[in-house]
Design a protein around this motif. Structure first.
Motif, PDB file in Angstrom:
ATOM      1  N   SER A   1       0.832  -1.214   0.000  1.00 21.67           N
ATOM      2  CA  SER A   1       0.000   0.000   0.000  1.00 21.67           C
ATOM      3  C   SER A   1       0.861   1.256   0.000  1.00 21.67           C
ATOM      4  N   PHE A   2       1.940   1.222   0.787  1.00 27.30           N
ATOM      5  CA  PHE A   2       2.850   2.381   0.802  1.00 27.30           C
ATOM      6  C   PHE A   2       3.397   2.632  -0.603  1.00 27.30           C
ATOM      7  N   LEU A   3       3.875   1.563  -1.237  1.00 25.70           N
ATOM      8  CA  LEU A   3       4.492   1.695  -2.558  1.00 25.70           C
ATOM      9  C   LEU A   3       3.495   2.269  -3.567  1.00 25.70           C
ATOM     10  N   LYS A   4       2.279   1.746  -3.539  1.00 21.82           N
ATOM     11  CA  LYS A   4       1.260   2.258  -4.471  1.00 21.82           C
ATOM     12  C   LYS A   4       1.039   3.749  -4.256  1.00 21.82           C
ATOM     13  N   GLN A   5       0.932   4.161  -2.982  1.00 20.04           N
ATOM     14  CA  GLN A   5       0.678   5.573  -2.700  1.00 20.04           C
ATOM     15  C   GLN A   5       1.875   6.434  -3.109  1.00 20.04           C
ATOM     16  N   PHE A   6       3.070   5.894  -2.904  1.00 18.35           N
ATOM     17  CA  PHE A   6       4.294   6.611  -3.314  1.00 18.35           C
ATOM     18  C   PHE A   6       4.296   6.810  -4.833  1.00 18.35           C
ATOM     19  N   MET A   7       4.003   5.750  -5.567  1.00 18.08           N
ATOM     20  CA  MET A   7       3.977   5.843  -7.035  1.00 18.08           C
ATOM     21  C   MET A   7       2.910   6.837  -7.497  1.00 18.08           C
ATOM     22  N   LYS A   8       1.736   6.742  -6.883  1.00 21.03           N
ATOM     23  CA  LYS A   8       0.648   7.663  -7.248  1.00 21.03           C
ATOM     24  C   LYS A   8       1.076   9.098  -6.999  1.00 21.03           C
ATOM     25  N   SER A   9       1.739   9.332  -5.851  1.00 17.99           N
ATOM     26  CA  SER A   9       2.089  10.706  -5.484  1.00 17.99           C
ATOM     27  C   SER A   9       3.079  11.317  -6.476  1.00 17.99           C
ATOM     28  N   ILE A  10       3.754  10.481  -7.240  1.00 20.05           N
ATOM     29  CA  ILE A  10       4.705  10.985  -8.240  1.00 20.05           C
ATOM     30  C   ILE A  10       4.057  11.071  -9.623  1.00 20.05           C
ATOM     31  N   VAL A  11       3.324  10.024  -9.974  1.00 20.73           N
ATOM     32  CA  VAL A  11       2.772   9.937 -11.334  1.00 20.73           C
ATOM     33  C   VAL A  11       1.539  10.837 -11.489  1.00 20.73           C
ATOM     34  N   CYS A  12       0.712  10.898 -10.457  1.00 19.84           N
ATOM     35  CA  CYS A  12      -0.539  11.670 -10.510  1.00 19.84           C
ATOM     36  C   CYS A  12      -0.231  13.154 -10.327  1.00 19.84           C
ATOM     37  N   THR A  13      -0.882  14.016 -11.095  1.00 20.88           N
ATOM     38  CA  THR A  13      -0.614  15.453 -10.998  1.00 20.88           C
ATOM     39  C   THR A  13      -1.137  16.041  -9.688  1.00 20.88           C
ATOM     40  N   ASN A  14      -2.025  15.304  -8.996  1.00 20.22           N
ATOM     41  CA  ASN A  14      -2.540  15.771  -7.700  1.00 20.22           C
ATOM     42  C   ASN A  14      -1.933  15.030  -6.511  1.00 20.22           C
ATOM     43  N   HIS A  15      -0.714  14.599  -6.628  1.00 13.47           N
ATOM     44  CA  HIS A  15      -0.009  13.887  -5.541  1.00 13.47           C
ATOM     45  C   HIS A  15      -0.730  12.622  -5.075  1.00 13.47           C
ATOM     46  N   GLY A  16      -1.491  11.989  -5.968  1.00 14.73           N
ATOM     47  CA  GLY A  16      -2.153  10.745  -5.569  1.00 14.73           C
ATOM     48  C   GLY A  16      -3.584  10.981  -5.126  1.00 14.73           C
ATOM     49  N   CYS A  17      -4.453  11.334  -6.094  1.00 18.18           N
ATOM     50  CA  CYS A  17      -5.853  11.659  -5.764  1.00 18.18           C
ATOM     51  C   CYS A  17      -6.693  10.396  -5.570  1.00 18.18           C
ATOM     52  N   ASN A  18      -6.172   9.260  -6.027  1.00 17.11           N
ATOM     53  CA  ASN A  18      -6.890   7.973  -5.974  1.00 17.11           C
ATOM     54  C   ASN A  18      -8.099   7.901  -6.901  1.00 17.11           C
ATOM     55  N   LEU A  19      -8.295   8.909  -7.735  1.00 22.77           N
ATOM     56  CA  LEU A  19      -9.487   8.947  -8.598  1.00 22.77           C
ATOM     57  C   LEU A  19      -9.143   8.967 -10.088  1.00 22.77           C
ATOM     58  N   CYS A  20      -7.989   9.553 -10.424  1.00 20.56           N
ATOM     59  CA  CYS A  20      -7.664   9.738 -11.841  1.00 20.56           C
ATOM     60  C   CYS A  20      -7.239   8.400 -12.461  1.00 20.56           C
ATOM     61  N   PRO A  21      -7.205   8.341 -13.819  1.00 24.24           N
ATOM     62  CA  PRO A  21      -6.814   7.076 -14.472  1.00 24.24           C
ATOM     63  C   PRO A  21      -5.437   6.560 -14.057  1.00 24.24           C
ATOM     64  N   TRP A  22      -4.493   7.495 -13.782  1.00 28.04           N
ATOM     65  CA  TRP A  22      -3.150   7.051 -13.377  1.00 28.04           C
ATOM     66  C   TRP A  22      -3.188   6.375 -12.017  1.00 28.04           C
ATOM     67  N   CYS A  23      -3.900   6.982 -11.077  1.00 28.90           N
ATOM     68  CA  CYS A  23      -4.014   6.387  -9.738  1.00 28.90           C
ATOM     69  C   CYS A  23      -4.681   5.010  -9.827  1.00 28.90           C
ATOM     70  N   LYS A  24      -5.715   4.924 -10.681  1.00 30.45           N
ATOM     71  CA  LYS A  24      -6.423   3.641 -10.803  1.00 30.45           C
ATOM     72  C   LYS A  24      -5.518   2.570 -11.404  1.00 30.45           C
ATOM     73  N   LYS A  25      -4.737   2.997 -12.402  1.00 31.43           N
ATOM     74  CA  LYS A  25      -3.800   2.085 -13.051  1.00 31.43           C
ATOM     75  C   LYS A  25      -2.817   1.497 -12.034  1.00 31.43           C
ATOM     76  N   ILE A  26      -2.289   2.364 -11.194  1.00 31.50           N
ATOM     77  CA  ILE A  26      -1.321   1.922 -10.180  1.00 31.50           C
ATOM     78  C   ILE A  26      -2.012   1.033  -9.147  1.00 31.50           C
ATOM     79  N   GLU A  27      -3.204   1.429  -8.718  1.00 25.75           N
ATOM     80  CA  GLU A  27      -3.934   0.645  -7.721  1.00 25.75           C
ATOM     81  C   GLU A  27      -4.185  -0.774  -8.232  1.00 25.75           C
ATOM     82  N   GLN A  28      -4.523  -0.883  -9.536  1.00 21.62           N
ATOM     83  CA  GLN A  28      -4.834  -2.206 -10.103  1.00 21.62           C
ATOM     84  C   GLN A  28      -3.587  -2.961 -10.560  1.00 21.62           C
ATOM     85  N   GLU A  29      -2.426  -2.434 -10.211  1.00 24.63           N
ATOM     86  CA  GLU A  29      -1.140  -3.050 -10.549  1.00 24.63           C
ATOM     87  C   GLU A  29      -0.966  -3.217 -12.042  1.00 24.63           C
TER      88      GLU A  29
END
Ligand SMILES: [Zn+2]
Length: 267
Positions: A27-55
């Motif tokens: 979970s930490f790793l996913k949030q770390f990746m989201k916080s870098i890839v997502c323009t909103n530091h890991g919003c958990n809603l955008c396509p990038w965050c979803k992509k990372i969440e679903q591995e």
């Protein structure tokens, strides 16, 4: 503190994650990746965050030094990362779990990798044993600690219907949160199946369970028998213990299952 970390405008390109027992590194790793890839530091809603969440984020290489990690794995990853990424974001992650288990060759290779400071690459190491990490690696990395989330663990353990002593015993057996999570998921699945077999005692449920049983590893069968053992009388229990002792001989799974069915039928 961790939330502050995810909100930092610039994330470290080399990071050591100090793990405490049963902390959730995935979970930490996913949030770390989201916080870098997502323009909103890991919003958990955008396509990038979803992509990372679903591995399904493909510019990620992940190894476990405790299981198997060779110098070549690092070199191959390095060569792959020199090219532009598969994802249009062109941000790549190299993750090595249990870095304290890595051998000297791997560590030398990694040191060179980190020193290159490729701005498109983030390297993340995890460890349960921070003091064992080479000072040369430590000095080139930022460090963050992650502790376990008791609420989440309690939620998982509550699904098992075990008493508090048994829950404590199980928690002692695991360091890695994901191993515990997988074991509990299996435990709940097996427990339901066994309850169903004992309650219905008919061919349809036996056939359904046989199909699942045959796909299990012997380690999983051991867990299945462990749960089964708790639900039968003393005589049947002795037989189950005997089957468990012989699991190392890789017995025929269908025959073993027949024996279990007989124990149910002869109750
Ligand atoms: Zn997002």
């Amino acid at each position: 503190m961790i939330n502050n970390f995810f909100n930092l405008p610039k994330k470290p390109h080399a990071l050591i994650v100090k793990q405490y027992p049963l902390s959730d590194f995935v979970s930490f790793l996913k949030q770390f990746m989201k916080s870098i890839v997502c323009t909103n530091h890991g919003c958990n809603l955008c396509p990038w965050c979803k992509k990372i969440e679903q591995e399904q984020y493909y510019d990620l290489a992940i190894f476990d030094a405790k299981i198997d990690l060779k110098k070549n794995d690092i070199i191959e990853t390095q060569n792959k990362f020199i090219k532009s990424g598969l994802e249009e974001k062109n941000i790549k992650f190299l993750v090595i779990k249990n870095i304290d288990f890595a051998n000297k060759q791997v560590l030398n290779c990694l040191l060179k990798f980190i020193e290159k400071q490729d701005p498109s690459v983030y390297v993340v190491f995890s460890t349960f044993n921070y003091p064992n990490i080479l000072p040369t690696i430590k000095s080139r990395c930022s460090t963050i600690s992650i502790t376990r989330n008791n609420e989440i663990i309690k939620c998982f353990l509550d699904k098992t219907e075990l008493n508090s002593q048994e829950k404590n015993e199980i928690m002692q057996c695991f360091n890695d949160f994901n191993d515990l999570k997988n074991m509990i998921t299996e435990f709940v699945e097996f427990n339901n199946l066994i309850n169903e077999m004992l309650a219905k005692n008919n061919i349809a449920i036996f056939l359904k369970t046989l199909k699942i049983f045959k796909s299990l590893t012997y380690e999983e069968i051991n867990l299945f028998l462990e749960i089964f053992k708790q639900k039968v009388d003393a005589k049947a229990k002795m037989k189950i213990i005997d089957y468990q002792k012989k699991l190392f001989l890789n017995p025929n799974k269908s025959l073993l299952f027949d024996n279990i069915i007989n124990l149910i039928k002869n109750r």
